[in-house]
Scaffold this motif. Structure first.
Motif, PDB file in Angstrom:
ATOM      1  N   GLU A   1       0.831  -1.212   0.000  1.00 53.00           N
ATOM      2  CA  GLU A   1       0.000   0.000   0.000  1.00 53.00           C
ATOM      3  C   GLU A   1       0.866   1.263   0.000  1.00 53.00           C
ATOM      4  O   GLU A   1       0.589   2.213  -0.728  1.00 53.00           O
ATOM      5  N   LEU A   2       1.929   1.258   0.829  1.00 49.03           N
ATOM      6  CA  LEU A   2       2.834   2.408   0.876  1.00 49.03           C
ATOM      7  C   LEU A   2       3.566   2.570  -0.450  1.00 49.03           C
ATOM      8  O   LEU A   2       3.701   3.685  -0.964  1.00 49.03           O
ATOM      9  N   ALA A   3       4.004   1.476  -1.034  1.00 52.09           N
ATOM     10  CA  ALA A   3       4.691   1.527  -2.331  1.00 52.09           C
ATOM     11  C   ALA A   3       3.770   2.098  -3.404  1.00 52.09           C
ATOM     12  O   ALA A   3       4.170   2.976  -4.178  1.00 52.09           O
ATOM     13  N   LEU A   4       2.528   1.628  -3.441  1.00 50.36           N
ATOM     14  CA  LEU A   4       1.572   2.126  -4.444  1.00 50.36           C
ATOM     15  C   LEU A   4       1.272   3.610  -4.256  1.00 50.36           C
ATOM     16  O   LEU A   4       1.079   4.341  -5.227  1.00 50.36           O
ATOM     17  N   ALA A   5       1.241   4.060  -3.020  1.00 51.25           N
ATOM     18  CA  ALA A   5       0.915   5.461  -2.736  1.00 51.25           C
ATOM     19  C   ALA A   5       2.057   6.410  -3.080  1.00 51.25           C
ATOM     20  O   ALA A   5       1.820   7.598  -3.305  1.00 51.25           O
ATOM     21  N   THR A   6       3.291   5.893  -3.139  1.00 51.49           N
ATOM     22  CA  THR A   6       4.430   6.801  -3.273  1.00 51.49           C
ATOM     23  C   THR A   6       5.302   6.585  -4.504  1.00 51.49           C
ATOM     24  O   THR A   6       6.056   7.477  -4.875  1.00 51.49           O
ATOM     25  N   ILE A   7       5.214   5.429  -5.143  1.00 54.49           N
ATOM     26  CA  ILE A   7       6.091   5.142  -6.284  1.00 54.49           C
ATOM     27  C   ILE A   7       5.278   5.196  -7.573  1.00 54.49           C
ATOM     28  O   ILE A   7       4.396   4.380  -7.803  1.00 54.49           O
ATOM     29  N   GLU A   8       5.596   6.196  -8.379  1.00 53.20           N
ATOM     30  CA  GLU A   8       4.891   6.375  -9.650  1.00 53.20           C
ATOM     31  C   GLU A   8       5.408   5.422 -10.720  1.00 53.20           C
ATOM     32  O   GLU A   8       4.641   4.865 -11.497  1.00 53.20           O
ATOM     33  N   SER A   9       6.752   5.251 -10.768  1.00 51.31           N
ATOM     34  CA  SER A   9       7.337   4.359 -11.770  1.00 51.31           C
ATOM     35  C   SER A   9       8.708   3.893 -11.307  1.00 51.31           C
ATOM     36  O   SER A   9       9.357   4.562 -10.506  1.00 51.31           O
ATOM     37  N   ILE A  10       9.102   2.737 -11.823  1.00 50.72           N
ATOM     38  CA  ILE A  10      10.428   2.188 -11.534  1.00 50.72           C
ATOM     39  C   ILE A  10      11.051   1.731 -12.840  1.00 50.72           C
ATOM     40  O   ILE A  10      10.449   0.936 -13.578  1.00 50.72           O
ATOM     41  N   HIS A  11      12.234   2.242 -13.115  1.00 47.45           N
ATOM     42  CA  HIS A  11      13.013   1.815 -14.277  1.00 47.45           C
ATOM     43  C   HIS A  11      14.392   1.463 -13.750  1.00 47.45           C
ATOM     44  O   HIS A  11      15.148   2.354 -13.351  1.00 47.45           O
ATOM     45  N   VAL A  12      14.703   0.171 -13.716  1.00 45.82           N
ATOM     46  CA  VAL A  12      15.985  -0.285 -13.196  1.00 45.82           C
ATOM     47  C   VAL A  12      16.716  -1.069 -14.274  1.00 45.82           C
ATOM     48  O   VAL A  12      16.180  -2.029 -14.826  1.00 45.82           O
ATOM     49  N   LEU A  13      17.919  -0.636 -14.572  1.00 51.08           N
ATOM     50  CA  LEU A  13      18.817  -1.378 -15.436  1.00 51.08           C
ATOM     51  C   LEU A  13      19.817  -2.036 -14.500  1.00 51.08           C
ATOM     52  O   LEU A  13      20.719  -1.374 -13.994  1.00 51.08           O
ATOM     53  N   GLY A  14      19.616  -3.269 -14.205  1.00 54.62           N
ATOM     54  CA  GLY A  14      20.412  -3.989 -13.224  1.00 54.62           C
ATOM     55  C   GLY A  14      19.495  -4.897 -12.448  1.00 54.62           C
ATOM     56  O   GLY A  14      18.942  -5.828 -12.996  1.00 54.62           O
ATOM     57  N   SER A  15      19.286  -4.569 -11.166  1.00 52.65           N
ATOM     58  CA  SER A  15      18.474  -5.434 -10.324  1.00 52.65           C
ATOM     59  C   SER A  15      17.613  -4.622  -9.375  1.00 52.65           C
ATOM     60  O   SER A  15      18.056  -3.623  -8.814  1.00 52.65           O
ATOM     61  N   LEU A  16      16.388  -5.083  -9.205  1.00 53.27           N
ATOM     62  CA  LEU A  16      15.455  -4.510  -8.238  1.00 53.27           C
ATOM     63  C   LEU A  16      15.221  -5.555  -7.165  1.00 53.27           C
ATOM     64  O   LEU A  16      14.810  -6.673  -7.465  1.00 53.27           O
ATOM     65  N   GLN A  17      15.494  -5.183  -5.919  1.00 53.12           N
ATOM     66  CA  GLN A  17      15.238  -6.081  -4.793  1.00 53.12           C
ATOM     67  C   GLN A  17      14.142  -5.477  -3.935  1.00 53.12           C
ATOM     68  O   GLN A  17      14.275  -4.368  -3.420  1.00 53.12           O
ATOM     69  N   ALA A  18      13.060  -6.215  -3.831  1.00 56.59           N
ATOM     70  CA  ALA A  18      11.915  -5.812  -3.027  1.00 56.59           C
ATOM     71  C   ALA A  18      11.143  -7.081  -2.704  1.00 56.59           C
ATOM     72  O   ALA A  18      11.340  -8.122  -3.347  1.00 56.59           O
ATOM     73  N   SER A  19      10.240  -6.985  -1.743  1.00 55.59           N
ATOM     74  CA  SER A  19       9.434  -8.155  -1.413  1.00 55.59           C
ATOM     75  C   SER A  19       8.581  -8.537  -2.616  1.00 55.59           C
ATOM     76  O   SER A  19       8.258  -7.698  -3.467  1.00 55.59           O
ATOM     77  N   SER A  20       8.208  -9.794  -2.670  1.00 52.96           N
ATOM     78  CA  SER A  20       7.376 -10.242  -3.797  1.00 52.96           C
ATOM     79  C   SER A  20       6.028  -9.533  -3.778  1.00 52.96           C
ATOM     80  O   SER A  20       5.460  -9.241  -4.837  1.00 52.96           O
ATOM     81  N   ALA A  21       5.518  -9.192  -2.593  1.00 46.79           N
ATOM     82  CA  ALA A  21       4.245  -8.473  -2.505  1.00 46.79           C
ATOM     83  C   ALA A  21       4.364  -7.065  -3.090  1.00 46.79           C
ATOM     84  O   ALA A  21       3.470  -6.610  -3.817  1.00 46.79           O
ATOM     85  N   VAL A  22       5.460  -6.379  -2.793  1.00 51.25           N
ATOM     86  CA  VAL A  22       5.671  -5.031  -3.336  1.00 51.25           C
ATOM     87  C   VAL A  22       5.876  -5.105  -4.844  1.00 51.25           C
ATOM     88  O   VAL A  22       5.316  -4.308  -5.599  1.00 51.25           O
ATOM     89  N   LYS A  23       6.675  -6.064  -5.311  1.00 52.13           N
ATOM     90  CA  LYS A  23       6.877  -6.211  -6.757  1.00 52.13           C
ATOM     91  C   LYS A  23       5.562  -6.499  -7.464  1.00 52.13           C
ATOM     92  O   LYS A  23       5.290  -5.936  -8.534  1.00 52.13           O
ATOM     93  N   ALA A  24       4.726  -7.337  -6.877  1.00 54.98           N
ATOM     94  CA  ALA A  24       3.426  -7.651  -7.491  1.00 54.98           C
ATOM     95  C   ALA A  24       2.547  -6.416  -7.535  1.00 54.98           C
ATOM     96  O   ALA A  24       1.887  -6.130  -8.543  1.00 54.98           O
ATOM     97  N   ALA A  25       2.525  -5.651  -6.449  1.00 51.73           N
ATOM     98  CA  ALA A  25       1.702  -4.444  -6.399  1.00 51.73           C
ATOM     99  C   ALA A  25       2.150  -3.409  -7.427  1.00 51.73           C
ATOM    100  O   ALA A  25       1.324  -2.709  -8.021  1.00 51.73           O
ATOM    101  N   LEU A  26       3.459  -3.321  -7.653  1.00 49.85           N
ATOM    102  CA  LEU A  26       4.005  -2.318  -8.572  1.00 49.85           C
ATOM    103  C   LEU A  26       4.236  -2.844  -9.983  1.00 49.85           C
ATOM    104  O   LEU A  26       4.793  -2.141 -10.825  1.00 49.85           O
ATOM    105  N   ALA A  27       3.815  -4.051 -10.285  1.00 50.96           N
ATOM    106  CA  ALA A  27       4.128  -4.696 -11.566  1.00 50.96           C
ATOM    107  C   ALA A  27       3.832  -3.813 -12.767  1.00 50.96           C
ATOM    108  O   ALA A  27       4.639  -3.734 -13.698  1.00 50.96           O
ATOM    109  N   ALA A  28       2.728  -3.122 -12.760  1.00 48.57           N
ATOM    110  CA  ALA A  28       2.365  -2.277 -13.911  1.00 48.57           C
ATOM    111  C   ALA A  28       3.226  -1.010 -13.989  1.00 48.57           C
ATOM    112  O   ALA A  28       3.263  -0.359 -15.034  1.00 48.57           O
ATOM    113  N   ARG A  29       3.936  -0.690 -12.928  1.00 45.91           N
ATOM    114  CA  ARG A  29       4.763   0.519 -12.888  1.00 45.91           C
ATOM    115  C   ARG A  29       6.239   0.229 -13.083  1.00 45.91           C
ATOM    116  O   ARG A  29       7.057   1.154 -13.103  1.00 45.91           O
ATOM    117  N   ILE A  30       6.601  -1.046 -13.167  1.00 43.87           N
ATOM    118  CA  ILE A  30       7.996  -1.439 -13.343  1.00 43.87           C
ATOM    119  C   ILE A  30       8.284  -1.580 -14.828  1.00 43.87           C
ATOM    120  O   ILE A  30       7.615  -2.329 -15.524  1.00 43.87           O
TER     121      ILE A  30
END
Length: 140
Positions: free
Chosen positions: A110-139
């Motif tokens: 919920e906090l990630a969705l409220a504060t992260i508009e987009s993520i563009h990572v060239l390399g590696s993104l480490q986050a919980s699977s729940a956060v990655k799932a919530a932000l999937a459309a923004r990654i």
């Protein structure tokens, strides 16, 4: 015969990302010959050296692209406190990293969705699977 070689940088867990590549038998044999002749300590040493040499060849282009795309180079970590501060300030983050981006395990989806508009990572993104799932459309 397995023609797969794995590459990872030495260091602590989390300091590197393991990749797998497929090589032709002749290329692999040539690498093995260089290792046997003590040019390199092992296959990984050869592959890591080859990658670093290519990155050095393209260093100027990489610097220009990093600057043009406004990427953070290296490591960028986001704690729950960082995201709470962004939410309190009414900010939405556009995360752009060349390297490693980490989102603290304490960050809720919920906090990630409220504060992260987009993520563009060239390399590696480490986050919980729940956060990655919530932000999937923004990654990207």
């Amino acid at each position: 015969m397995n023609n797969t070689a794995a590459v990872s940088r030495p260091g602590r867990a989390g300091d590197s990302e393991k990749i797998t590549i497929n090589l032709g038998y002749v290329d692999l044999g040539q690498i093995d010959l260089l290792v046997a002749e003590s040019f390199y300590g092992n296959r990984t040493d050869f592959i890591r050296t080859a990658i670093r040499n290519q990155l050095a060849v393209h260093a100027d282009a990489l610097r220009q692209v990093v600057a043009r795309k406004m990427l953070v180079l290296g490591l960028q970590h986001f704690s729950a406190a960082d995201l709470e501060a962004a939410r309190s300030a009414g900010q939405r983050l556009q995360i752009r990293v060349l390297g490693l981006a980490t989102i603290d395990p304490e960050v809720t989806p919920e906090l990630a969705l409220a504060t992260i508009e987009s993520i563009h990572v060239l390399g590696s993104l480490q986050a919980s699977s729940a956060v990655k799932a919530a932000l999937a459309a923004r990654i990207h």
